[in-house]
Scaffold this motif. Structure first.
Motif, mmCIF file in Angstrom:
data_model
loop_
_atom_site.group_PDB
_atom_site.id
_atom_site.type_symbol
_atom_site.label_atom_id
_atom_site.label_comp_id
_atom_site.label_asym_id
_atom_site.label_seq_id
_atom_site.Cartn_x
_atom_site.Cartn_y
_atom_site.Cartn_z
ATOM 1 N N HIS A 50 0.831 -1.202 0.000
ATOM 2 C CA HIS A 50 0.000 0.000 0.000
ATOM 3 C C HIS A 50 0.871 1.260 0.000
ATOM 4 C CE1 HIS A 50 -3.366 2.645 0.959
ATOM 5 N NE2 HIS A 50 -2.610 3.177 1.911
ATOM 6 N N THR A 82 -8.459 -0.549 -5.850
ATOM 7 C CA THR A 82 -9.133 -1.578 -5.053
ATOM 8 C C THR A 82 -9.605 -2.723 -5.939
ATOM 9 O OG1 THR A 82 -9.872 0.085 -3.453
ATOM 10 C CG2 THR A 82 -11.029 -2.020 -3.459
ATOM 11 N N GLY A 273 -5.593 -3.600 -0.749
ATOM 12 C CA GLY A 273 -6.805 -3.125 -1.413
ATOM 13 C C GLY A 273 -7.799 -2.517 -0.438
ATOM 14 N N TYR A 276 -6.645 0.925 0.384
ATOM 15 C CA TYR A 276 -6.923 1.853 -0.718
ATOM 16 C C TYR A 276 -8.390 2.267 -0.752
ATOM 17 C CZ TYR A 276 -2.418 1.790 -3.077
ATOM 18 O OH TYR A 276 -1.101 1.972 -3.394
ATOM 19 N N LEU A 277 -9.264 1.397 -0.313
ATOM 20 C CA LEU A 277 -10.689 1.716 -0.323
ATOM 21 C C LEU A 277 -11.036 2.735 0.764
ATOM 22 C CD1 LEU A 277 -13.479 0.997 -1.545
ATOM 23 C CD2 LEU A 277 -13.688 -0.735 0.249
#
Length: 520
Positions: A50, A82, A273, A276-277
């Motif tokens: 990330h 994502t 992911g 990132y969301l």
């Protein structure tokens, strides 16, 4: 910048160098330097993936988009990544550690000699290395802009400062230093970003401002697609992100290669992911609110830095600046490590040809030297970023458009449906992508511009789509049949722990007199 801010920022740089020096004790050979010996915990790999996925350009180039366009920047950037991580958890991430287990690779391109041949591997290695120099240069330029806004430090001195610190700990500690500093930087930017979020909300009336700002901003700022960030651009970047965040960007492949097993790599990319969301919502809120606090900015790319100066007390400004630097240093240090692995394990052995392989000690020395030289060259290019269209030009158009042609043969080459796509498919797809990019950028520029807001989507998507189409067609026109390549593809489609569990079950069944299953 107050003296307390400088103390905080200086302390941050010293801690990063200290972590690098501490990590040096864990590096005994090239495998430790480039892949952490295949022993990286999944949660650490996920956080590092990330942190290594974006840089200070988010707080400069993307801040400008958030200021002028609004919520669409989150949809275009964070949501596309994502989606890419979810796709990668199924198809790509688990295969990287299997390549290390089967072939002993420590470079993302090392397996391409077996999958295709040496010429195909060398073309991708040389072109990808050259491209990455420009990508990293954009990150240095973005960091220098931030330091210039905060403290009035010249762009040259800013690039030398941030790049120099990264050069020290990356050269000393390798991948272990990268991931450990990534974790420390994650904690720092967590505190810094939340502090600015709270300060922004307090300035705008409290928690209700989370939804209230959209009523005060232009209506287009709340739309998922607006301005140049169209639906087409989003779809194009879903494709680009899938290629990039699953190993097409080599430093991210290193995180998967360093995972102990395929299932560990899968968990790491799902963690990344998820971050990132959620996390970009925290980062972007001050950028979205900037037009209300600092209306009419002539240079929107300075909005995040100016808000921090406006709202935060001494000390916290330095922490926010350190948090923004953390992303750049995380990405560039991991980039340097990945490029160094390619140079050490792919390019130099090909140049030496029939000579004896490098010793482990020599490989480690060459790895450190190439890390140092790569960072130095990227810093030199950063000083002339304006020649390539500025930070966003380097980051979005050049890297976004060219990463696909280099990554398509590497990623699709792992999958069973493309096993008949051989060296010709790899080389022709690479060439097709580069040719399409050059034609659209320098020959058909006016025609591309006529697409208006969708011009960027066309520029970015066309090269990678051309590469995919040509790669698939060549597999049909000139099908590749090679036993060693086929065996490799089959091997990386099964996790070793799955094989061992099957064997253990068979052995247990045999001891009980029961029929056994088919052994791998």
């Amino acid at each position: 910048m107050h003296s307390l801010d400088w103390i905080v920022l200086s302390g941050y740089f010293l801690v990063m160098v200290g972590i690098g020096w501490w990590a040096k004790r864990r590096v005994h050979n090239a495998a430790d330097f480039f892949t952490a010996g295949g022993k990286m915990p999944w949660w650490l790999a996920g956080i590092s993936h990330h942190m290594s996925g974006y840089s200070a350009a988010v707080f400069v180039g993307y801040a400008a988009l958030a200021y002028t366009i609004g919520f669409a920047v989150y949809v275009w950037w964070a949501i596309s990544i994502t989606i890419a991580c979810i796709v990668g958890s199924i198809f790509f991430a688990p295969r990287w550690p299997r390549l290390r287990q089967r072939l002993g690779i420590i470079s993302p391109l090392e397996f391409l000699t077996t999958r295709y041949n040496l010429p195909a591997q060398q073309v991708l290695a040389w072109s990808g290395t050259a491209l990455k120099v420009f990508d990293v240069a954009a990150k240095w330029a973005a960091s220098a802009i931030l330091l210039n806004v905060f403290a009035g430090v010249s762009l040259m001195l800013g690039i030398l400062l941030v790049g120099g610190v990264t050069m020290i700990y990356s050269t000393i500690g390798g991948l272990w230093a990268d991931v450990l500093t990534d974790f420390g930087q994650f904690l720092i930017q967590l505190v810094a970003a939340i502090a600015l979020l709270v300060a922004t909300m307090a300035n705008l009336g409290g928690i209700s401002s989370i939804f209230g700002i959209w009523e005060q901003l232009p209506p287009s700022h709340s739309e998922p697609f607006a301005g140049s960030l169209t639906l087409g651009f989003f779809l194009a970047y879903c494709l680009i992100s899938t290629v990039s965040y699953n190993g097409g960007t080599w430093n991210l492949a290193q995180r998967f290669i360093a995972a102990p097993t395929g299932s560990s790599a899968r968990k790491s990319i799902l963690l990344s992911g998820g971050l990132y969301l959620i996390w970009p919502l925290v980062l972007f809120f001050p950028m979205w609110a900037a037009p209300l606090i600092l209306p009419g900015l002539a240079q929107p790319d300075q909005s995040y830095a100016l808000i921090a100066q406006e709202l935060l007390p001494a000390g916290l400004i330095g922490l926010v600046l350190a948090g923004m630097f953390s992303h750049t240093m995380a990405m560039t240090s991991s980039d340097a490590n990945a490029i160094s692995a390619v140079i050490t394990r792919d390019i130099i052995p090909a140049l030496r040809r029939a000579k004896a392989p490098l010793t482990s000690k020599t490989e480690l020395y060459v790895g450190r030297l190439s890390t140092f030289l790569f960072i130095g060259l990227s810093m030199a290019i950063a000083l002339s970023a304006d020649s390539f269209g500025g930070v966003l030009g380097l980051l979005i158009l050049w890297f976004g458009a060219l990463v696909g042609p280099i990554a398509i043969p590497m990623l699709l080459g792992m999958l069973r449906p493309f096993r008949r796509c051989g060296p010709s498919a790899a080389l022709f797809s690479w060439a097709a992508g580069l040719i399409v990019f050059a034609v659209m950028k320098y020959v058909l520029a006016d025609q591309v511009a006529s697409f208006g807001d969708n011009a960027s989507a066309v520029s970015v998507a066309a090269p990678i789509l051309a590469s995919i189409v040509v790669f698939c067609l060549m597999g049909v026109i000139r099908p590749w049949r090679n036993e060693e390549s086929d065996a490799l593809i089959e091997a990386i489609n099964v996790d070793l722990e799955e094989v061992h569990s099957t064997l253990d079950a068979d052995d247990a069944g045999a001891s009980e007199g029961k029929p056994t299953g088919v052994r791998a």
